[in-house]
Design a protein around this motif. Structure first.
Motif, PDB file in Angstrom:
ATOM      1  N   LEU A  30      25.441  11.710  28.112  1.00 41.02           N
ATOM      2  CA  LEU A  30      25.635  11.581  26.671  1.00 41.02           C
ATOM      3  C   LEU A  30      24.637  10.611  26.047  1.00 41.02           C
ATOM      4  O   LEU A  30      24.526  10.560  24.824  1.00 41.02           O
ATOM      5  CB  LEU A  30      27.068  11.125  26.375  1.00 41.02           C
ATOM      6  N   GLY A  31      23.934   9.863  26.872  1.00 42.30           N
ATOM      7  CA  GLY A  31      22.884   8.977  26.370  1.00 42.30           C
ATOM      8  C   GLY A  31      21.636   9.779  26.076  1.00 42.30           C
ATOM      9  O   GLY A  31      20.620   9.661  26.753  1.00 42.30           O
ATOM     10  N   THR A  32      21.692  10.620  25.048  1.00 41.59           N
ATOM     11  CA  THR A  32      20.616  11.557  24.720  1.00 41.59           C
ATOM     12  C   THR A  32      19.253  10.890  24.554  1.00 41.59           C
ATOM     13  O   THR A  32      18.251  11.458  24.975  1.00 41.59           O
ATOM     14  CB  THR A  32      20.987  12.359  23.460  1.00 41.59           C
ATOM     15  N   PRO A  33      19.138   9.710  23.965  1.00 39.68           N
ATOM     16  CA  PRO A  33      17.799   9.117  23.835  1.00 39.68           C
ATOM     17  C   PRO A  33      17.109   8.875  25.185  1.00 39.68           C
ATOM     18  O   PRO A  33      15.882   8.832  25.247  1.00 39.68           O
ATOM     19  CB  PRO A  33      18.054   7.793  23.122  1.00 39.68           C
ATOM     20  N   TRP A  34      17.867   8.744  26.251  1.00 41.77           N
ATOM     21  CA  TRP A  34      17.257   8.536  27.568  1.00 41.77           C
ATOM     22  C   TRP A  34      16.541   9.787  28.052  1.00 41.77           C
ATOM     23  O   TRP A  34      15.593   9.692  28.817  1.00 41.77           O
ATOM     24  CB  TRP A  34      18.310   8.168  28.606  1.00 41.77           C
ATOM     25  N   ILE A  35      17.032  10.944  27.650  1.00 44.62           N
ATOM     26  CA  ILE A  35      16.473  12.189  28.187  1.00 44.62           C
ATOM     27  C   ILE A  35      15.799  13.041  27.126  1.00 44.62           C
ATOM     28  O   ILE A  35      15.369  14.157  27.411  1.00 44.62           O
ATOM     29  CB  ILE A  35      17.577  13.021  28.880  1.00 44.62           C
ATOM     30  N   ASN A  36      15.669  12.551  25.912  1.00 46.48           N
ATOM     31  CA  ASN A  36      15.116  13.337  24.818  1.00 46.48           C
ATOM     32  C   ASN A  36      13.587  13.302  24.851  1.00 46.48           C
ATOM     33  O   ASN A  36      12.933  12.745  23.977  1.00 46.48           O
ATOM     34  CB  ASN A  36      15.634  12.822  23.482  1.00 46.48           C
ATOM     35  N   VAL A  37      13.038  13.940  25.880  1.00 50.60           N
ATOM     36  CA  VAL A  37      11.585  14.037  26.026  1.00 50.60           C
ATOM     37  C   VAL A  37      11.237  15.458  26.471  1.00 50.60           C
ATOM     38  O   VAL A  37      12.068  16.181  26.994  1.00 50.60           O
ATOM     39  CB  VAL A  37      11.044  13.011  27.053  1.00 50.60           C
ATOM     40  N   ALA A  38      10.002  15.840  26.252  1.00 51.17           N
ATOM     41  CA  ALA A  38       9.571  17.195  26.621  1.00 51.17           C
ATOM     42  C   ALA A  38       8.961  17.241  28.020  1.00 51.17           C
ATOM     43  O   ALA A  38       8.993  18.273  28.685  1.00 51.17           O
ATOM     44  CB  ALA A  38       8.575  17.719  25.607  1.00 51.17           C
ATOM     45  N   GLU A  39       8.388  16.161  28.461  1.00 49.00           N
ATOM     46  CA  GLU A  39       7.727  16.124  29.772  1.00 49.00           C
ATOM     47  C   GLU A  39       8.580  15.347  30.753  1.00 49.00           C
ATOM     48  O   GLU A  39       9.226  14.392  30.363  1.00 49.00           O
ATOM     49  CB  GLU A  39       6.344  15.481  29.646  1.00 49.00           C
ATOM     50  N   PRO A  40       8.644  15.663  31.979  1.00 49.40           N
ATOM     51  CA  PRO A  40       7.961  16.742  32.705  1.00 49.40           C
ATOM     52  C   PRO A  40       8.656  18.082  32.483  1.00 49.40           C
ATOM     53  O   PRO A  40       9.857  18.148  32.291  1.00 49.40           O
ATOM     54  CB  PRO A  40       8.075  16.309  34.162  1.00 49.40           C
ATOM     55  N   ARG A  41       7.886  19.129  32.524  1.00 44.85           N
ATOM     56  CA  ARG A  41       8.430  20.480  32.362  1.00 44.85           C
ATOM     57  C   ARG A  41       8.700  21.091  33.734  1.00 44.85           C
ATOM     58  O   ARG A  41       7.999  20.824  34.685  1.00 44.85           O
ATOM     59  CB  ARG A  41       7.474  21.370  31.580  1.00 44.85           C
ATOM     60  N   LEU A  42       9.729  21.930  33.777  1.00 45.75           N
ATOM     61  CA  LEU A  42      10.065  22.644  35.011  1.00 45.75           C
ATOM     62  C   LEU A  42      10.186  24.116  34.653  1.00 45.75           C
ATOM     63  O   LEU A  42      11.063  24.497  33.863  1.00 45.75           O
ATOM     64  CB  LEU A  42      11.387  22.127  35.594  1.00 45.75           C
ATOM     65  N   LEU A  43       9.289  24.933  35.198  1.00 44.54           N
ATOM     66  CA  LEU A  43       9.238  26.366  34.894  1.00 44.54           C
ATOM     67  C   LEU A  43       9.128  26.616  33.389  1.00 44.54           C
ATOM     68  O   LEU A  43       9.719  27.541  32.844  1.00 44.54           O
ATOM     69  CB  LEU A  43      10.464  27.086  35.456  1.00 44.54           C
ATOM     70  N   GLY A  44       8.397  25.762  32.707  1.00 48.48           N
ATOM     71  CA  GLY A  44       8.173  25.905  31.277  1.00 48.48           C
ATOM     72  C   GLY A  44       9.274  25.315  30.406  1.00 48.48           C
ATOM     73  O   GLY A  44       9.131  25.288  29.187  1.00 48.48           O
ATOM     74  N   MET A  45      10.368  24.862  30.998  1.00 48.47           N
ATOM     75  CA  MET A  45      11.461  24.273  30.212  1.00 48.47           C
ATOM     76  C   MET A  45      11.219  22.785  30.036  1.00 48.47           C
ATOM     77  O   MET A  45      10.883  22.085  30.996  1.00 48.47           O
ATOM     78  CB  MET A  45      12.806  24.454  30.935  1.00 48.47           C
ATOM     79  N   PRO A  46      11.428  22.276  28.809  1.00 47.57           N
ATOM     80  CA  PRO A  46      11.308  20.832  28.610  1.00 47.57           C
ATOM     81  C   PRO A  46      12.351  20.070  29.418  1.00 47.57           C
ATOM     82  O   PRO A  46      13.419  20.595  29.749  1.00 47.57           O
ATOM     83  CB  PRO A  46      11.566  20.657  27.105  1.00 47.57           C
ATOM     84  N   PHE A  47      12.050  18.827  29.718  1.00 52.88           N
ATOM     85  CA  PHE A  47      12.925  17.960  30.519  1.00 52.88           C
ATOM     86  C   PHE A  47      14.336  17.913  29.967  1.00 52.88           C
ATOM     87  O   PHE A  47      15.312  17.959  30.708  1.00 52.88           O
ATOM     88  CB  PHE A  47      12.327  16.548  30.561  1.00 52.88           C
ATOM     89  N   PHE A  48      14.474  17.836  28.641  1.00 44.42           N
ATOM     90  CA  PHE A  48      15.781  17.722  28.008  1.00 44.42           C
ATOM     91  C   PHE A  48      16.713  18.848  28.439  1.00 44.42           C
ATOM     92  O   PHE A  48      17.894  18.630  28.690  1.00 44.42           O
ATOM     93  CB  PHE A  48      15.615  17.725  26.486  1.00 44.42           C
ATOM     94  N   TYR A  49      16.192  20.071  28.543  1.00 42.32           N
ATOM     95  CA  TYR A  49      17.035  21.219  28.890  1.00 42.32           C
ATOM     96  C   TYR A  49      17.313  21.309  30.379  1.00 42.32           C
ATOM     97  O   TYR A  49      18.436  21.546  30.806  1.00 42.32           O
ATOM     98  CB  TYR A  49      16.405  22.517  28.382  1.00 42.32           C
ATOM     99  N   TRP A  50      16.284  21.154  31.212  1.00 45.15           N
ATOM    100  CA  TRP A  50      16.537  21.353  32.628  1.00 45.15           C
ATOM    101  C   TRP A  50      17.316  20.213  33.250  1.00 45.15           C
ATOM    102  O   TRP A  50      18.042  20.404  34.229  1.00 45.15           O
ATOM    103  CB  TRP A  50      15.280  21.694  33.417  1.00 45.15           C
TER     104      TRP A  50
END
Length: 94
Positions: A30-50
């Motif tokens: 739930l600490g979204t600011p910790w993970i609200n970044v695009a890099e590193p990408r995994l299979l084209g998905m931004p870090f936030f999603y994967w």
């Protein structure tokens, strides 16, 4: 009961167990600011999603560990008395 202490006199109150603190770890997502970044990408998905997708099996594993470590403990027991369902049934006296 190793590792736990009872609160109350067995009248249905919550019980303390140190293993239950492990259940707080999944709330770190739930600490979204910790993970609200695009890099590193995994299979084209931004870090936030994967990382959110990876967090699901991690959280399931935590819940499973807590369940296994605490399943042998007996919960508080409530003695059957005059307040059981049959005594409260108004149709039973007819």
């Amino acid at each position: 009961m190793s590792g736990s202490a009872d609160r109350g006199n067995g009248s249905g109150e919550l019980r303390w167990n140190a293993w239950n603190l492990l259940l707080l770890v999944p709330f770190l997502i739930l600490g979204t600011p910790w993970i609200n970044v695009a890099e590193p990408r995994l299979l084209g998905m931004p870090f936030f999603y994967w990382v959110q997708l990876a967090w699901v099996p991690f959280s399931v594993a935590i819940v499973a560990v807590v369940h296994v470590r605490t399943r042998g403990e007996r919960g508080p027991s409530v003695p059957a008395g005059p307040d059981d369902v049959d005594a409260l049934d108004t149709g039973a006296t007819r």
